[in-house]
Design an enzyme around this catalytic site. Structure first.
Site, PDB file in Angstrom:
ATOM      1  N   ARG A  89       0.839  -1.192   0.000  1.00  0.00           N
ATOM      2  CA  ARG A  89       0.000   0.000   0.000  1.00  0.00           C
ATOM      3  C   ARG A  89       0.882   1.251   0.000  1.00  0.00           C
ATOM      4  O   ARG A  89       1.958   1.265   0.600  1.00  0.00           O
ATOM      5  CB  ARG A  89      -0.925   0.019   1.229  1.00  0.00           C
ATOM      6  N   TYR A 229      -1.373  -3.426  -7.018  1.00  0.00           N
ATOM      7  CA  TYR A 229      -1.176  -4.212  -5.806  1.00  0.00           C
ATOM      8  C   TYR A 229      -2.393  -4.187  -4.870  1.00  0.00           C
ATOM      9  O   TYR A 229      -2.949  -3.125  -4.587  1.00  0.00           O
ATOM     10  CB  TYR A 229       0.059  -3.710  -5.035  1.00  0.00           C
ATOM     11  N   HIS A 258     -10.669  -2.509  11.298  1.00  0.00           N
ATOM     12  CA  HIS A 258      -9.594  -3.373  10.792  1.00  0.00           C
ATOM     13  C   HIS A 258      -9.406  -4.520  11.789  1.00  0.00           C
ATOM     14  O   HIS A 258      -8.448  -4.527  12.562  1.00  0.00           O
ATOM     15  CB  HIS A 258      -8.316  -2.531  10.673  1.00  0.00           C
ATOM     16  N   CYS A 282       0.528  -7.670  11.720  1.00  0.00           N
ATOM     17  CA  CYS A 282       0.781  -7.818  13.155  1.00  0.00           C
ATOM     18  C   CYS A 282      -0.007  -8.973  13.761  1.00  0.00           C
ATOM     19  O   CYS A 282      -0.176  -9.040  14.980  1.00  0.00           O
ATOM     20  CB  CYS A 282       0.471  -6.517  13.883  1.00  0.00           C
ATOM     21  N   GLY A 283      -0.524  -9.891  12.948  1.00  0.00           N
ATOM     22  CA  GLY A 283      -1.018 -11.137  13.519  1.00  0.00           C
ATOM     23  C   GLY A 283      -2.511 -11.413  13.474  1.00  0.00           C
ATOM     24  O   GLY A 283      -2.966 -12.354  14.123  1.00  0.00           O
ATOM     25  N   ASP A 305      -9.554  -9.808   8.599  1.00  0.00           N
ATOM     26  CA  ASP A 305      -9.009  -8.471   8.301  1.00  0.00           C
ATOM     27  C   ASP A 305      -9.982  -7.318   8.575  1.00  0.00           C
ATOM     28  O   ASP A 305      -9.562  -6.276   9.031  1.00  0.00           O
ATOM     29  CB  ASP A 305      -8.553  -8.407   6.842  1.00  0.00           C
ATOM     30  N   SER A 404       4.691 -10.367   0.542  1.00  0.00           N
ATOM     31  CA  SER A 404       4.070 -11.263  -0.437  1.00  0.00           C
ATOM     32  C   SER A 404       2.819 -11.875   0.194  1.00  0.00           C
ATOM     33  O   SER A 404       2.736 -12.018   1.419  1.00  0.00           O
ATOM     34  CB  SER A 404       5.055 -12.352  -0.859  1.00  0.00           C
ATOM     35  N   ARG A 405       1.857 -12.228  -0.646  1.00  0.00           N
ATOM     36  CA  ARG A 405       0.534 -12.587  -0.118  1.00  0.00           C
ATOM     37  C   ARG A 405      -0.069 -13.794  -0.820  1.00  0.00           C
ATOM     38  O   ARG A 405       0.206 -14.055  -1.994  1.00  0.00           O
ATOM     39  CB  ARG A 405      -0.425 -11.407  -0.315  1.00  0.00           C
TER      40      ARG A 405
HETATM   41  P1  GTP Z   1      -2.639  -7.732   7.315  1.00  0.00           P
HETATM   42  O1  GTP Z   1      -3.158  -8.767   6.398  1.00  0.00           O
HETATM   43  O2  GTP Z   1      -1.487  -6.945   6.743  1.00  0.00           O
HETATM   44  O3  GTP Z   1      -3.689  -6.816   7.862  1.00  0.00           O
HETATM   45  O4  GTP Z   1      -1.904  -8.471   8.543  1.00  0.00           O
HETATM   46  P2  GTP Z   1      -2.335  -9.450   9.723  1.00  0.00           P
HETATM   47  O5  GTP Z   1      -2.591  -8.629  10.951  1.00  0.00           O
HETATM   48  O6  GTP Z   1      -3.374 -10.401   9.302  1.00  0.00           O
HETATM   49  O7  GTP Z   1      -0.963 -10.204  10.006  1.00  0.00           O
HETATM   50  P3  GTP Z   1      -0.571 -11.743   9.935  1.00  0.00           P
HETATM   51  O8  GTP Z   1      -1.398 -12.607  10.838  1.00  0.00           O
HETATM   52  O9  GTP Z   1      -0.525 -12.128   8.522  1.00  0.00           O
HETATM   53  O10 GTP Z   1       0.893 -11.736  10.544  1.00  0.00           O
HETATM   54  C1  GTP Z   1       1.951 -11.022   9.998  1.00  0.00           C
HETATM   55  C2  GTP Z   1       3.277 -11.532  10.452  1.00  0.00           C
HETATM   56  O11 GTP Z   1       3.352 -11.604  11.867  1.00  0.00           O
HETATM   57  C3  GTP Z   1       3.560 -12.933   9.920  1.00  0.00           C
HETATM   58  O12 GTP Z   1       4.867 -12.992   9.423  1.00  0.00           O
HETATM   59  C4  GTP Z   1       3.391 -13.807  11.134  1.00  0.00           C
HETATM   60  O13 GTP Z   1       4.157 -14.960  11.054  1.00  0.00           O
HETATM   61  C5  GTP Z   1       3.772 -12.893  12.286  1.00  0.00           C
HETATM   62  N1  GTP Z   1       3.035 -13.256  13.527  1.00  0.00           N
HETATM   63  C6  GTP Z   1       1.706 -13.486  13.630  1.00  0.00           C
HETATM   64  N2  GTP Z   1       1.365 -13.856  14.896  1.00  0.00           N
HETATM   65  C7  GTP Z   1       2.512 -13.838  15.608  1.00  0.00           C
HETATM   66  C8  GTP Z   1       2.827 -14.120  16.982  1.00  0.00           C
HETATM   67  O14 GTP Z   1       1.975 -14.457  17.802  1.00  0.00           O
HETATM   68  N3  GTP Z   1       4.134 -13.976  17.347  1.00  0.00           N
HETATM   69  C9  GTP Z   1       5.106 -13.600  16.458  1.00  0.00           C
HETATM   70  N4  GTP Z   1       6.348 -13.483  16.902  1.00  0.00           N
HETATM   71  N5  GTP Z   1       4.842 -13.345  15.161  1.00  0.00           N
HETATM   72  C10 GTP Z   1       3.582 -13.455  14.741  1.00  0.00           C
HETATM   73  C1  SPV Z   2      -3.051  -4.556   5.077  1.00  0.00           C
HETATM   74  O1  SPV Z   2      -2.083  -3.928   4.618  1.00  0.00           O
HETATM   75  O2  SPV Z   2      -3.558  -4.285   6.193  1.00  0.00           O
HETATM   76  C2  SPV Z   2      -3.618  -5.696   4.330  1.00  0.00           C
HETATM   77  C3  SPV Z   2      -3.156  -5.916   2.964  1.00  0.00           C
HETATM   78  O3  SPV Z   2      -4.471  -6.399   4.849  1.00  0.00           O
HETATM   79  S1  SPV Z   2      -3.889  -4.811   1.837  1.00  0.00           S
HETATM   80  O4  SPV Z   2      -5.082  -5.455   1.278  1.00  0.00           O
HETATM   81  O5  SPV Z   2      -2.914  -4.589   0.780  1.00  0.00           O
HETATM   82  O6  SPV Z   2      -4.280  -3.608   2.491  1.00  0.00           O
HETATM   83 MN    MN Z   3      -5.161  -5.563   6.812  1.00  0.00          MN
END
Ligand code: GTP
Ligand code: SPV
Ligand code: MN
Length: 624
Positions: A89, A229, A258, A282-283, A305, A404-405
């Site tokens: 983004r 993207y 979010h 962030c998880g 999300d 990457s996604r």
């Molecule tokens: P968006 O799709 O960008 O909104 O992100 P999201 O909040 O869904 O994040 P996601 O769960 O995909 O996690 C992002 C990264 O954080 C990944 O590389 C995970 O492996 C890492 N991660 C997730 N949960 C944990 C956790 O409990 N501990 C640690 N150390 N890393 C974590």
């Molecule tokens: C984020 O960045 O919080 C995402 C990926 O979930 S995007 O759809 O590109 O915003």
């Molecule tokens: Mn998101």
């Protein structure tokens, strides 16, 4: 515009068309305008069918944008590499063009709508030459919701059309519902911003150096230019379901957030519904699909999300997921960390972007397996080996881009909750905020009440990630994990949260918590193992909802009393556990002035309630 180009300007009737043209009068009028402006070579009306999916994959394959993956490993799945500069983004180029600048507030970029339209009309003029324009009708949330939220995206990218089919209810069904009821829709115009001259060869990932992601909240309209993207181009996602929807929600008395949505089930079968707002990468996806490490507890997924929160007839807040897919961060996803995401992907029907590609048509990314593979292709298409890095590159260069996604249908998730299909959604027991903080924020804190919970959300902070272009690891405030997604003034947004609390009995409102999986020790290592072990924190939250688990009150809220967090079988030294759950007076002595400076940026619209909460905290930590 020169007279010559005016003379040759094509109308929609001139274009070769595939699919069925819509009859919705305002949609027809808008499409005519878009064709007149963007001048595509052809038009395709998307129906969302399997046949169409197949055709568009072929189009993208021939253009060199995607390759088909190995059908035996990942059936019906494709692989795309973006331009190396179009990977996340672009927050710097994201605008909230409200009529009144004061309504965009201090956290958004703003330009007067008329001015922005002048700038972008120039960019859009002829921008689809040599390309097909895809008309993508969609609905965010259930089509049979009380107040269905329709949109139509027009895009010159088939990748966008395919991704929208996974992420939203797309095609004939939403179009029919919209037309039958003469419903309004959010017009979403998207172009990759790279017209082709007669005979000019296309590139694999067309995009432009000039990028704009623009929202007109007063008109409920989205214009996006220059990027293909995810969040920049799949306009139903962040642009509609958060930025525009947050404005609708403010006006209509609900919330667009979010947030992930999950159902936690205790060994006795009691169900708890939890939503959690963590900043990008962030998880959320990981927590949404967690496999508890504590015996007898289960998690089911409802969303990873975005959550829309509305009051039910019983005065409780209910959450629905407006999306139909996961657009998840690939790196770090494995059968160890997130087995349910791996199982979802393994069913195929997915789009992988900017990950590594094995020689036999499978995908790989950092963290997927312990051993790194040899001789694959990296996200830039270079031969790459775990032992040497990319050919001609540095050894430490990753095979997959950190942002990457995978894009995959939610219905393939093996632990999808039945109520995902319920347009009412699920009643929320707990709201969890979180962020990535190496210090200061304990593993889990419970707010004293709703107002204090809003203060927690409003002061959330996190280290930046690769999900947005720019520096990674920089600490910033990210209120309710919505900093890049609030479609209006941040102070009014926080006020809206407070007002929501005033509409309900405190007893019926969700309890509010703040978690941090990312506290580090002096050597920079994460102190908390995270992932499946986060179920221990979810259990404590559930027990607090029921008024059972014991807690200690601190200046920042309630933290687990010694022994109240279930750590049976957890491989964590006692002193590390104490460090990760503790409230640190010294760190909070330093944190409080930072919160004060953050609130200073809100101006006079800063809600009184937040001022009061900050005062209380200042007194409690000895800063007053
Ligand atoms: P968006 O799709 O960008 O909104 O992100 P999201 O909040 O869904 O994040 P996601 O769960 O995909 O996690 C992002 C990264 O954080 C990944 O590389 C995970 O492996 C890492 N991660 C997730 N949960 C944990 C956790 O409990 N501990 C640690 N150390 N890393 C974590
Ligand atoms: C984020 O960045 O919080 C995402 C990926 O979930 S995007 O759809 O590109 O915003
Ligand atoms: Mn998101």
């Amino acid at each position: 515009m020169s007279i010559a180009t005016q003379v040759h300007r094509k109308t929609r009737a001139d274009l070769p068309a595939t699919g069925t043209a819509p009859t919705h009068p305002r949609l027809v009028a808008w499409l005519d305008e878009v064709v007149d402006l963007c001048q595509p070579d052809a038009i395709h009306y998307c129906d969302g069918s399997d046949e169409e999916y197949e055709q568009l994959v072929t189009v993208l394959e021939e253009a060199g944008t995607v390759v088909r993956l190995n059908d035996e490993k990942l059936p019906n799945s494709i692989y795309a590499r973006t331009d190396p500069d179009d990977v996340a983004r672009v927050e710097d180029q994201t605008f909230i063009c409200s009529e009144d600048e004061r309504n965009a507030g201090p956290t958004n970029n703003w330009m007067a709508p008329a001015e922005m339209k002048r700038v972008m009309t120039k960019l859009y003029d002829g921008c689809m030459k040599g390309r097909t324009m895809y008309v993508i009708p969609f609905c965010m949330g259930h089509i049979d919701a009380k107040d269905p939220k329709f949109g139509v995206e027009v895009s010159d990218s088939a990748y966008v059309a395919l991704s929208m089919r996974i992420m939203t209810r797309m095609g004939v069904e939403p179009l029919k519902a919209m037309t039958d009821t003469d419903a309004d829709f959010v017009p979403c115009l998207h172009s990759v911003g790279m017209p082709l001259e007669e005979g000019e060869r296309d590139v694999a990932w067309p995009c432009s150096e000039t990028k704009y992601i623009v929202h007109f909240p007063d008109e409920r309209m989205i214009w996006s230019y220059g990027s293909g993207y995810g969040g920049n181009s799949l306009l139903g996602k962040k642009c509609y379901s958060l930025r525009i929807a947050s404005v609708m929600a403010r006006d209509e008395g609900w919330m667009a957030e979010h947030m992930l949505i999950l159902r936690l089930i205790s060994p006795e079968g009691r169900k708890y519904h939890i939503v959690a707002a963590f900043p990008s990468a962030c998880g959320k996806t990981n927590l949404a699909m967690l496999e508890p490490t504590i015996p007898g507890w289960k998690v089911e997924t409802l969303g990873d999300d975005i959550a829309w929160l509305r009051f039910g007839d019983d005065g409780r807040l209910y959450a629905t997921n407006p999306e139909t897919g996961f657009f998840g961060v690939a790196p770090g996803t494995s059968y160890e960390t997130n087995p349910n995401a791996m199982r979802t992907i393994a069913k195929g029907n997915s789009i992988f972007t900017n990950v590594g590609l094995t020689r036999d048509g499978d995908v790989w990314w950092e963290g997927m397996t312990k051993d790194k593979p040899e001789d694959i292709l990296d996200w830039k298409g270079r031969p790459w080996s775990g032992s040497t890095g990319p050919q001609g590159g540095r050894k430490d260069e990753k095979a997959a881009h950190p942002n990457s996604r995978f894009c995959t249908p939610i219905e393939q998730c093996p632990i999808l909750a039945d109520d995902y299909h319920n347009p009412q959604g699920v009643p929320i027991d707990a709201i969890v905020f979180g962020g990535r903080r190496e210090n200061t924020i304990p593993l889990v804190t419970q707010s004293r009440n709703w107002k204090h919970g809003v203060f927690m959300g409003a002061t959330c902070s996190s280290e930046t990630t690769a999900a947005a272009k720019g520096a990674v690891g920089v600490l910033r405030r990210d209120p309710m994990a919505m900093l890049p997604f609030i479609g209006y003034h941040v102070a009014d947004y926080c006020q809206h949260w407070i007002n929501i609390g005033k509409k309900a009995d405190e007893a019926k409102l969700p309890k509010v918590f703040y978690v941090n999986w990312f506290r580090r020790d002096d050597d920079g290592r994460f102190m908390w193992p995270g992932f499946g072990e986060n179920s221990r924190v979810l259990k404590w939250i559930a027990e607090r909802v029921d008024g059972r688990a014991e807690a200690v009150e601190t200046p920042i809220g309630f933290i687990p009393a010694a022994g109240s967090l279930d750590v049976e079988g957890l491989d964590l030294p006692e002193e590390d556990l104490r460090a990760v759950v503790s409230y640190s007076p010294q760190e909070w002595h330093d944190e409080v002035p930072r919160i004060g400076r953050w609130f200073d940026t809100f101006g006079w619209r800063l809600p009184r309630e937040l001022v009061d909460e900050l005062r209380n905290l200042e007194v409690a930590v000895g800063r007053a």
